[in-house]
Scaffold this motif. Structure first.
Motif, PDB file in Angstrom:
ATOM      1  N   LEU A   1       0.845  -1.194   0.000  1.00  0.00           N
ATOM      2  CA  LEU A   1       0.000   0.000   0.000  1.00  0.00           C
ATOM      3  C   LEU A   1       0.878   1.240   0.000  1.00  0.00           C
ATOM      4  N   VAL A   2       0.536   2.185  -0.881  1.00  0.00           N
ATOM      5  CA  VAL A   2       1.258   3.458  -0.952  1.00  0.00           C
ATOM      6  C   VAL A   2       0.258   4.560  -0.608  1.00  0.00           C
ATOM      7  N   PHE A   3       0.624   5.419   0.327  1.00  0.00           N
ATOM      8  CA  PHE A   3      -0.264   6.518   0.732  1.00  0.00           C
ATOM      9  C   PHE A   3       0.430   7.854   0.490  1.00  0.00           C
ATOM     10  N   LEU A   4      -0.116   8.600  -0.457  1.00  0.00           N
ATOM     11  CA  LEU A   4       0.402   9.937  -0.774  1.00  0.00           C
ATOM     12  C   LEU A   4      -0.533  10.969  -0.149  1.00  0.00           C
ATOM     13  N   ASN A   5       0.050  11.980   0.481  1.00  0.00           N
ATOM     14  CA  ASN A   5      -0.724  13.067   1.091  1.00  0.00           C
ATOM     15  C   ASN A   5      -1.879  12.560   1.972  1.00  0.00           C
ATOM     16  N   PRO A   6      -1.559  11.639   2.874  1.00  0.00           N
ATOM     17  CA  PRO A   6      -2.611  11.019   3.693  1.00  0.00           C
ATOM     18  C   PRO A   6      -3.147  11.947   4.779  1.00  0.00           C
ATOM     19  N   VAL A   7      -4.435  11.807   5.055  1.00  0.00           N
ATOM     20  CA  VAL A   7      -5.049  12.514   6.192  1.00  0.00           C
ATOM     21  C   VAL A   7      -6.042  11.581   6.878  1.00  0.00           C
ATOM     22  N   ILE A   8      -6.339  11.904   8.141  1.00  0.00           N
ATOM     23  CA  ILE A   8      -7.384  11.186   8.871  1.00  0.00           C
ATOM     24  C   ILE A   8      -8.585  12.105   8.964  1.00  0.00           C
TER      25      ILE A   8
ATOM     26  N   ILE B   1      -9.773   7.305   6.526  1.00  0.00           N
ATOM     27  CA  ILE B   1      -8.582   7.894   5.930  1.00  0.00           C
ATOM     28  C   ILE B   1      -8.842   8.354   4.499  1.00  0.00           C
ATOM     29  N   LEU B   2      -8.081   9.359   4.109  1.00  0.00           N
ATOM     30  CA  LEU B   2      -8.095   9.816   2.727  1.00  0.00           C
ATOM     31  C   LEU B   2      -6.641   9.981   2.294  1.00  0.00           C
ATOM     32  N   ALA B   3      -6.322   9.415   1.132  1.00  0.00           N
ATOM     33  CA  ALA B   3      -4.967   9.527   0.593  1.00  0.00           C
ATOM     34  C   ALA B   3      -5.058   9.256  -0.905  1.00  0.00           C
ATOM     35  N   TYR B   4      -3.910   9.287  -1.582  1.00  0.00           N
ATOM     36  CA  TYR B   4      -3.847   8.966  -3.005  1.00  0.00           C
ATOM     37  C   TYR B   4      -2.782   7.913  -3.213  1.00  0.00           C
ATOM     38  N   ASN B   5      -2.971   7.081  -4.232  1.00  0.00           N
ATOM     39  CA  ASN B   5      -1.902   6.146  -4.573  1.00  0.00           C
ATOM     40  C   ASN B   5      -1.068   6.760  -5.694  1.00  0.00           C
ATOM     41  N   LEU B   6      -0.077   6.020  -6.170  1.00  0.00           N
ATOM     42  CA  LEU B   6       0.837   6.563  -7.182  1.00  0.00           C
ATOM     43  C   LEU B   6       0.146   6.822  -8.510  1.00  0.00           C
ATOM     44  N   GLN B   7      -0.991   6.162  -8.718  1.00  0.00           N
ATOM     45  CA  GLN B   7      -1.748   6.371  -9.958  1.00  0.00           C
ATOM     46  C   GLN B   7      -2.677   7.579  -9.838  1.00  0.00           C
ATOM     47  N   GLY B   8      -2.638   8.238  -8.686  1.00  0.00           N
ATOM     48  CA  GLY B   8      -3.485   9.408  -8.480  1.00  0.00           C
ATOM     49  C   GLY B   8      -4.903   9.053  -8.084  1.00  0.00           C
ATOM     50  N   GLU B   9      -5.153   7.775  -7.808  1.00  0.00           N
ATOM     51  CA  GLU B   9      -6.495   7.354  -7.403  1.00  0.00           C
ATOM     52  C   GLU B   9      -6.696   7.626  -5.915  1.00  0.00           C
ATOM     53  N   GLU B  10      -7.937   8.016  -5.593  1.00  0.00           N
ATOM     54  CA  GLU B  10      -8.255   8.336  -4.211  1.00  0.00           C
ATOM     55  C   GLU B  10      -8.396   7.062  -3.385  1.00  0.00           C
ATOM     56  N   ILE B  11      -7.828   7.078  -2.195  1.00  0.00           N
ATOM     57  CA  ILE B  11      -8.020   5.979  -1.245  1.00  0.00           C
ATOM     58  C   ILE B  11      -8.851   6.554  -0.118  1.00  0.00           C
ATOM     59  N   CYS B  12     -10.085   6.101  -0.005  1.00  0.00           N
ATOM     60  CA  CYS B  12     -10.983   6.625   1.018  1.00  0.00           C
ATOM     61  C   CYS B  12     -11.545   5.414   1.753  1.00  0.00           C
ATOM     62  N   TRP B  13     -10.923   5.042   2.866  1.00  0.00           N
ATOM     63  CA  TRP B  13     -11.266   3.798   3.554  1.00  0.00           C
ATOM     64  C   TRP B  13     -11.563   4.063   5.020  1.00  0.00           C
ATOM     65  N   ARG B  14     -12.366   3.150   5.596  1.00  0.00           N
ATOM     66  CA  ARG B  14     -12.494   3.068   7.058  1.00  0.00           C
ATOM     67  C   ARG B  14     -11.612   1.917   7.502  1.00  0.00           C
ATOM     68  N   VAL B  15     -10.654   2.161   8.355  1.00  0.00           N
ATOM     69  CA  VAL B  15      -9.739   1.089   8.734  1.00  0.00           C
ATOM     70  C   VAL B  15      -9.659   0.900  10.254  1.00  0.00           C
TER      71      VAL B  15
END
Ligand code: ZN
Length: 200
Positions: A78-85, A116-130
């Motif tokens: 997992l790659v997290f770019l510019n991650p926030v909670i 969480i909200l972050a982006y992967n290397l492809q610029g896709e949004e990662i918006c998950w409850r973890v």
């Protein structure tokens, strides 16, 4: 591979990069992909499950996680770019360690569930409850990007137990700087600011 990527290595406490507050990444390019690959490789070599950019002396809001710690489990990377909670719920105590503080373990209170909200290397949004280990690893790595280490969260009694290690590393680092084996703080900070200007 660029010289920058080839030179990456995990820095240990009290390297000044570990106290640097990283800036959001605005430019994603081929070199950033190579940086991320190298970060995974360094993490596996050290048997870790997470590694933040600060830990390889880079000033970017970026971290990598593979909860299996297994280089053969690439699909778990997992790659997290510019991650926030975005939201936190509940608390949970758990044991943590850190590749920049080798052999130390400590009990840290973290949020039990996070959005969480972050982006992967492809610029896709990662918006998950973890929850669980991923939630803990995410909070530990996110702290790194703000220059915070897990020892900063320990109860005073627990920190006291680890104090010997911490002071020994501080002394060793000071000696390494005076012998020229490690860069002095102002040089490290100048380099981080230069790298920051390239990509943030
Ligand atoms: Zn860490």
């Amino acid at each position: 591979m660029s010289e920058l990527v080839n030179q990456l290595k995990i820095v240990k406490y009290p390297h000044p990069a570990l106290r640097y507050k990283s800036k959001p990444v605005k430019r994603v390019d081929r070199e950033l992909g190579q940086i991320v690959r190298k970060m995974f490789d360094l993490m596996y070599e050290a048997n870790g499950i997470g590694l933040a950019a600060n830990q390889v002396n880079l000033p970017y809001r970026l971290f990598v996680i593979n909860l299996t710690a297994d280089p053969n489990e690439k699909q778990e990377e997992l790659v997290f770019l510019n991650p926030v909670i975005l939201r936190r719920k509940g608390f949970e105590q758990g044991e943590e360690g850190c590749l920049s503080l080798p052999d130390l373990r400590g009990t840290v209170r973290r949020s039990k569930e996070i959005d969480i909200l972050a982006y992967n290397l492809q610029g896709e949004e990662i918006c998950w409850r973890v929850t669980g280990l991923l939630a803990r690893a995410f909070q530990h790595e996110l702290d790194h990007l703000d220059g915070i280490l897990f020892i900063d969260h320990l109860e005073p009694s627990e920190l006291l137990e680890l104090r010997g290690y911490v002071e020994k590393w501080e002394d060793e680092y000071m000696s390494a700087v005076s012998e020229g084996a490690e860069e002095p703080e102002d040089k490290v900070l100048n380099r981080l600011r230069e790298l920051e200007a390239l990509r943030t």
